[in-house]
Each structure stands twice: as C-alpha cells, then as structure tokens.
Motif scaffolding. Structure first.
Motif, mmCIF file in Angstrom:
data_model
loop_
_atom_site.group_PDB
_atom_site.id
_atom_site.type_symbol
_atom_site.label_atom_id
_atom_site.label_comp_id
_atom_site.label_asym_id
_atom_site.label_seq_id
_atom_site.Cartn_x
_atom_site.Cartn_y
_atom_site.Cartn_z
ATOM 1 N N LYS A 98 0.813 -1.224 0.000
ATOM 2 C CA LYS A 98 0.000 0.000 0.000
ATOM 3 C C LYS A 98 0.844 1.272 0.000
ATOM 4 C CE LYS A 98 -3.468 -2.802 0.540
ATOM 5 N NZ LYS A 98 -4.196 -3.255 -0.667
ATOM 6 N N ASN A 99 2.144 1.134 0.261
ATOM 7 C CA ASN A 99 3.055 2.274 0.346
ATOM 8 C C ASN A 99 4.098 2.175 -0.760
ATOM 9 O OD1 ASN A 99 2.684 3.688 3.311
ATOM 10 N ND2 ASN A 99 2.159 1.519 3.349
ATOM 11 N N PHE A 100 4.368 3.323 -1.411
ATOM 12 C CA PHE A 100 5.309 3.328 -2.524
ATOM 13 C C PHE A 100 6.253 4.517 -2.421
ATOM 14 C CE2 PHE A 100 1.679 0.863 -3.848
ATOM 15 C CZ PHE A 100 2.277 -0.260 -4.424
ATOM 16 N N GLY A 101 7.514 4.269 -2.764
ATOM 17 C CA GLY A 101 8.535 5.296 -2.645
ATOM 18 C C GLY A 101 9.107 5.699 -3.985
ATOM 19 N N GLU A 102 9.214 7.001 -4.200
ATOM 20 C CA GLU A 102 9.771 7.541 -5.438
ATOM 21 C C GLU A 102 10.969 8.435 -5.132
ATOM 22 O OE1 GLU A 102 9.097 7.414 -8.786
ATOM 23 O OE2 GLU A 102 7.576 5.844 -8.605
ATOM 24 N N ASN A 103 11.942 8.427 -6.057
ATOM 25 C CA ASN A 103 13.179 9.182 -5.871
ATOM 26 C C ASN A 103 13.194 10.529 -6.580
ATOM 27 O OD1 ASN A 103 13.863 6.202 -5.504
ATOM 28 N ND2 ASN A 103 15.775 7.176 -4.840
ATOM 29 N N PHE A 104 12.391 10.666 -7.651
ATOM 30 C CA PHE A 104 12.456 11.868 -8.470
ATOM 31 C C PHE A 104 11.059 12.444 -8.673
ATOM 32 C CE2 PHE A 104 15.964 9.102 -9.969
ATOM 33 C CZ PHE A 104 17.023 9.893 -9.553
ATOM 34 N N LEU A 105 10.934 13.740 -8.393
ATOM 35 C CA LEU A 105 9.639 14.407 -8.496
ATOM 36 C C LEU A 105 9.046 14.293 -9.888
ATOM 37 C CD1 LEU A 105 7.391 16.274 -7.448
ATOM 38 C CD2 LEU A 105 8.890 18.213 -8.009
ATOM 39 N N GLN A 106 9.862 14.556 -10.922
ATOM 40 C CA GLN A 106 9.316 14.589 -12.271
ATOM 41 C C GLN A 106 8.808 13.219 -12.715
ATOM 42 O OE1 GLN A 106 12.424 15.165 -11.325
ATOM 43 N NE2 GLN A 106 13.962 14.583 -12.853
ATOM 44 N N GLU A 107 9.399 12.156 -12.195
ATOM 45 C CA GLU A 107 8.925 10.814 -12.519
ATOM 46 C C GLU A 107 7.707 10.452 -11.675
ATOM 47 O OE1 GLU A 107 10.342 6.155 -12.118
ATOM 48 O OE2 GLU A 107 11.870 7.722 -12.039
ATOM 49 N N ALA A 108 7.701 10.912 -10.439
ATOM 50 C CA ALA A 108 6.641 10.523 -9.506
ATOM 51 C C ALA A 108 5.305 11.205 -9.798
ATOM 52 C CB ALA A 108 7.072 10.853 -8.079
ATOM 53 N N GLU A 109 5.333 12.467 -10.215
ATOM 54 C CA GLU A 109 4.100 13.257 -10.311
ATOM 55 C C GLU A 109 3.031 12.617 -11.191
ATOM 56 O OE1 GLU A 109 2.636 17.876 -10.839
ATOM 57 O OE2 GLU A 109 4.714 17.355 -11.273
ATOM 58 N N PRO A 110 3.339 12.183 -12.408
ATOM 59 C CA PRO A 110 2.271 11.571 -13.212
ATOM 60 C C PRO A 110 1.758 10.249 -12.621
ATOM 61 C CG PRO A 110 4.400 11.414 -14.329
ATOM 62 C CD PRO A 110 4.588 12.341 -13.179
ATOM 63 N N LYS A 111 2.619 9.507 -11.958
ATOM 64 C CA LYS A 111 2.173 8.263 -11.321
ATOM 65 C C LYS A 111 1.196 8.563 -10.192
ATOM 66 C CE LYS A 111 6.643 5.929 -12.050
ATOM 67 N NZ LYS A 111 7.799 5.304 -11.369
ATOM 68 N N ILE A 112 1.535 9.561 -9.388
ATOM 69 C CA ILE A 112 0.668 9.915 -8.259
ATOM 70 C C ILE A 112 -0.676 10.430 -8.760
ATOM 71 C CG2 ILE A 112 0.405 11.482 -6.295
ATOM 72 C CD1 ILE A 112 3.460 11.310 -5.925
ATOM 73 N N MET A 113 -0.646 11.221 -9.805
ATOM 74 C CA MET A 113 -1.889 11.752 -10.365
ATOM 75 C C MET A 113 -2.810 10.632 -10.857
ATOM 76 S SD MET A 113 -1.835 15.068 -10.035
ATOM 77 C CE MET A 113 -1.155 14.645 -8.446
ATOM 78 N N GLU A 114 -2.223 9.579 -11.384
ATOM 79 C CA GLU A 114 -3.022 8.481 -11.937
ATOM 80 C C GLU A 114 -3.439 7.470 -10.875
ATOM 81 O OE1 GLU A 114 -2.764 5.078 -15.476
ATOM 82 O OE2 GLU A 114 -1.380 6.769 -15.450
ATOM 83 N N LEU A 115 -2.620 7.314 -9.832
ATOM 84 C CA LEU A 115 -2.801 6.182 -8.915
ATOM 85 C C LEU A 115 -3.116 6.573 -7.473
ATOM 86 C CD1 LEU A 115 0.269 4.063 -10.044
ATOM 87 C CD2 LEU A 115 -2.113 3.420 -10.337
ATOM 88 N N ASP A 116 -3.334 7.835 -7.197
ATOM 89 C CA ASP A 116 -3.318 8.307 -5.810
ATOM 90 C C ASP A 116 -4.297 7.605 -4.881
ATOM 91 O OD1 ASP A 116 -2.189 10.060 -3.867
ATOM 92 O OD2 ASP A 116 -4.033 11.212 -3.902
ATOM 93 N N SER A 117 -5.456 7.216 -5.355
ATOM 94 C CA SER A 117 -6.488 6.680 -4.466
ATOM 95 C C SER A 117 -6.033 5.398 -3.771
ATOM 96 C CB SER A 117 -7.762 6.396 -5.264
ATOM 97 O OG SER A 117 -8.766 5.866 -4.427
ATOM 98 N N GLY A 118 -5.970 5.456 -2.435
ATOM 99 C CA GLY A 118 -5.658 4.268 -1.653
ATOM 100 C C GLY A 118 -4.185 3.988 -1.443
ATOM 101 N N LEU A 119 -3.315 4.725 -2.138
ATOM 102 C CA LEU A 119 -1.882 4.527 -1.996
ATOM 103 C C LEU A 119 -1.278 5.610 -1.115
ATOM 104 C CD1 LEU A 119 -2.695 3.104 -4.756
ATOM 105 C CD2 LEU A 119 -0.320 3.449 -5.451
ATOM 106 N N SER A 120 -0.228 5.252 -0.387
ATOM 107 C CA SER A 120 0.524 6.226 0.398
ATOM 108 C C SER A 120 1.883 6.412 -0.267
ATOM 109 C CB SER A 120 0.703 5.721 1.841
ATOM 110 O OG SER A 120 1.370 6.688 2.624
ATOM 111 N N TRP A 121 2.194 7.665 -0.605
ATOM 112 C CA TRP A 121 3.408 7.967 -1.377
ATOM 113 C C TRP A 121 4.501 8.548 -0.487
ATOM 114 C CZ3 TRP A 121 4.025 6.234 -6.196
ATOM 115 C CH2 TRP A 121 2.880 5.886 -6.918
ATOM 116 N N HIS A 122 5.698 7.985 -0.620
ATOM 117 C CA HIS A 122 6.869 8.397 0.158
ATOM 118 C C HIS A 122 7.925 8.959 -0.787
ATOM 119 C CE1 HIS A 122 5.856 5.740 3.799
ATOM 120 N NE2 HIS A 122 4.955 5.419 2.881
#
Length: 225
Positions: free
Chosen positions: A51-75
């Motif tokens: 349920k928790n996911f970690g990203e290293n780079f903002l530019q890579e993470a932003e589109p993923k978070i926009m598409e997948l945000d519901s129910g996931l916790s982003w680190h």
C-alpha cells in the motif's frame, strides 16, 4: 514470476521471517521502491498487498501519483532539491530524506492545510559517507527540536541507507547503531514511531534490529532495466 506473484511471495517471506524472529509483521511497513517502474507494475504490487510506494524523483513521480493516488501512500525517498521541495510537499504523504533546515522550512510553508501534517523522517548518515545525504547521529536531537517547531510537519523517526555490505553480521551491527540512537531519541521525543531501514539486500538484518519500515525494489519488481 510476474510482479503479483513476486509481491505475494515476498510478503509471505517477510511474515515468515518475522514469525521466526519474534517480530509482529503488522509492525513493519513494506514500501515498494518504484523508481523507473511503470504504472502497471505499481498497480500489480498494490493489488497484491503493498500500500506504500517510494519515489526518488519528483518529475517521474508526479504523473504516477496523479493516476494512482487513491488508496496509496506515497513516500519521497530521494535527495531533495530546494526548488522542488514546494511541489514535493503537496504531492507526498511522507518525506523520508529530510536533512536540511532550509528544505524542511519549504516543506512546512507549502504543505496544504487540507492535506494535514506531512510525515517526516530525518535521514541519517552514521558513517559520514561523502556520496550520501544525511546528518550525523549526534545532530539528530537538536535537528528534531527545530523540525518540531514547524506546524505542518510531523516528525516520525529516522531513515538510513547504511554502508553497503553483504556480510550479515556487519549489516546487523550497522542497524543496531541506528536503533540505539532511535531508542535514545524516543526518550526525548516519545511520539517517534518510525525507523526506516532495510532494503532488498539487507531487510532481514534490519528486521532483527527493530526496523518498522523496509524499502523494497528488486525483491518485488525485479532488477531495474
């Protein structure tokens, strides 16, 4: 194995190792390290129990978070550039790599009130390795005092990327040093509850030394291409 099978197999392995080690697996959060992973791979890990996911780079993470945000916790688990801290503050639920007051102030000032406090881990660098971020263990107490004065930050604990070694006993000794510091800090700051240490190559040693959060890439997603 596909990612769903690998995820289920890994989570089962963690549960079994915890049982043998006297740890409650419910007290250990698995963060899927998703650098360079596609949205479909993250979905597969999510439906398989992460349920928790970690990203290293903002530019890579932003589109993923926009598409997948519901129910996931982003680190956020990468090095933080000051100019990107504002956006990081609004996108993520956790930032695990705080080691500068300048960055902390930007995170605090730009955290949207409606999102609630931003969960923070202080990144430590116990061996003072030049190629890694993080503060010394002796600096943690005063640094956390400064962070605690920032109303939109919630300091949860420590995060570490230790010196790489395949020697299991050396791994344990490195993690034990962090745990000792963490236990002392909890006597000063009783609300601390998170010790983020352990990755695919050393998570078992970290579990034995008291980790509450492991950051796993290879053991779930396979080797990065």
């Amino acid at each position: 194995m596909n990612i769903e099978e690998k995820t289920k197999s890994f989570l089962k392995e963690v549960n079994q190792f915890c049982s043998r080690s006297g740890r409650n697996p419910k007290n250990i959060i698995v963060v899927g390290a998703t650098k360079k992973q596609a949205v479909g791979s993250i979905k597969s890990a999510f439906i398989s129990g992460v349920k928790n996911f970690g990203e290293n780079f903002l530019q890579e993470a932003e589109p993923k978070i926009m598409e997948l945000d519901s129910g996931l916790s982003w680190h956020f688990i990468g090095s933080i550039q000051s100019r990107k801290a504002k956006k990081i503050s609004s996108l993520f639920h956790w930032v695990q790599t705080v080691d500068r007051l300048k960055v902390a102030k930007i995170l605090n000032e730009n955290r949207p009130k409606e999102c609630g406090k931003l969960n923070i881990c202080v990144q430590v660098n116990p061996e003072r390795e030049l190629n890694k971020s993080g503060i010394g263990l002796g600096e943690c107490e005063s640094f956390i005092a400064e962070l605690n004065s920032m109303e939109m930050l919630k300091v949860r604990g420590l995060m570490v990327i230790p010196r790489a070694t395949k020697d299991f006993e050396q791994q344990r000794r490195g993690f034990a040093k962090i745990r000792s510091c963490f236990n002392f800090l909890k006597t000063v700051y009783p609300d601390l509850d998170t010790l983020s240490m352990g990755m695919s190559g050393d998570y078992k040693a970290a579990i034995l030394e008291g980790t509450t959060m492991i950051r796993i890439g290879t053991n779930i997603f396979g080797e990065r291409k």
